[in-house]
Design a protein around this motif. Sequence first.
Motif, PDB file in Angstrom:
ATOM      1  N   ILE A 132      -8.236  24.563  -0.253  1.00 14.61           N
ATOM      2  CA  ILE A 132      -7.924  23.130  -0.120  1.00 14.61           C
ATOM      3  C   ILE A 132      -9.142  22.286  -0.465  1.00 14.61           C
ATOM      4  O   ILE A 132      -9.025  21.228  -1.091  1.00 14.61           O
ATOM      5  CB  ILE A 132      -7.444  22.802   1.306  1.00 14.61           C
ATOM      6  N   GLU A 135      -9.379  22.021  -4.153  1.00 17.76           N
ATOM      7  CA  GLU A 135      -8.341  21.108  -4.629  1.00 17.76           C
ATOM      8  C   GLU A 135      -8.775  19.656  -4.454  1.00 17.76           C
ATOM      9  O   GLU A 135      -8.635  18.829  -5.352  1.00 17.76           O
ATOM     10  CB  GLU A 135      -7.039  21.359  -3.859  1.00 17.76           C
ATOM     11  N   ILE A 219      -3.638  14.958  -1.027  1.00 13.17           N
ATOM     12  CA  ILE A 219      -3.359  16.340  -1.418  1.00 13.17           C
ATOM     13  C   ILE A 219      -2.263  16.874  -0.512  1.00 13.17           C
ATOM     14  O   ILE A 219      -2.052  16.369   0.592  1.00 13.17           O
ATOM     15  CB  ILE A 219      -4.606  17.255  -1.334  1.00 13.17           C
ATOM     16  N   LEU A 224      -0.481  22.534  -4.260  1.00 17.10           N
ATOM     17  CA  LEU A 224      -1.860  22.378  -4.732  1.00 17.10           C
ATOM     18  C   LEU A 224      -1.853  22.399  -6.259  1.00 17.10           C
ATOM     19  O   LEU A 224      -1.839  23.455  -6.896  1.00 17.10           O
ATOM     20  CB  LEU A 224      -2.743  23.488  -4.163  1.00 17.10           C
TER      21      LEU A 224
END
Length: 285
Positions: A132, A135, A219, A224
């Motif tokens: 994450i 991302e 996000i 993703l």
Amino acid sequence: MSESTQNNVKKDEIENLIDRAILGDKKSLEILLLDVQDLVFNLSLRMLGTVQDAEDASQEIMIRVITHLSTFRKESSFSTWVFRIAYNHLQNYKKSMFSKQHLSFEYYGADIKNGKSKDIPDLSQNVETSIIEEELKYSCTNVMLQCLDVESRCIFILGTMFKLNSKVAADILDISSEAYRQRLSRIRKKMASFLDEYCGLGVCQCKKRINYAIVNHRINPKNLEYSSLEKDDDNTIFKFKSAMEEAENFSTVFSRLPSYYSSEKLKKFLIDFLQSDCYSIIKNL
């Protein structure tokens, strides 16, 4: 075979493909389009800031390449010509998220500071933090570019990410090489100033902003987008470029970002389009 000879062979091959494509050879056209689709997608992604907008704009740009192919005069490389078509389309693109929501460095800087709030619960939904964080890093850097005006954004992207030499970049933007170099220098300093103040001299703080980004829909752990794209680890789409001077240390924040292969959505669109009645109509115009 020398490098210059290889380049000439490549140039001759491309020009032959173009000639055949203009005459209606669908296979030659397909080869040309697949050769530049990654270039178009990566430029669109940096210029527009989101994967979805980049996919949509790339489709439109590739249609423009098809419909304007007969106007290519071979006075520059084919890739430079495609860059120019892409930039002309992207600078007037009104359908992207950020065309409706203009960003400034002041606004985004305040958002970065507020994004380190500690009272937001863990929203990662059991997705690994490092994934994450990556991302968010890629999303953040592309969004940060939206704080620049359109021409400045393209100058910075061409100079720092694509590393085009000043002559080629100036040709794409229809300005002088000297004007390009001067503007690139000013934009680098402006971006460096922002990074120095908000990103700790390029030290990424994304881990502290993950939950803030999720709660504000920046996000989505279940979707993703950057992680789903295939990275071009060899940067093969940029091998046509000439090297330019080393950027200041800060620019490695951007220049080390990965390039990506075109999404499957764009590839499928091109193949389906070449098989469609729309292509037959355009070809016969």
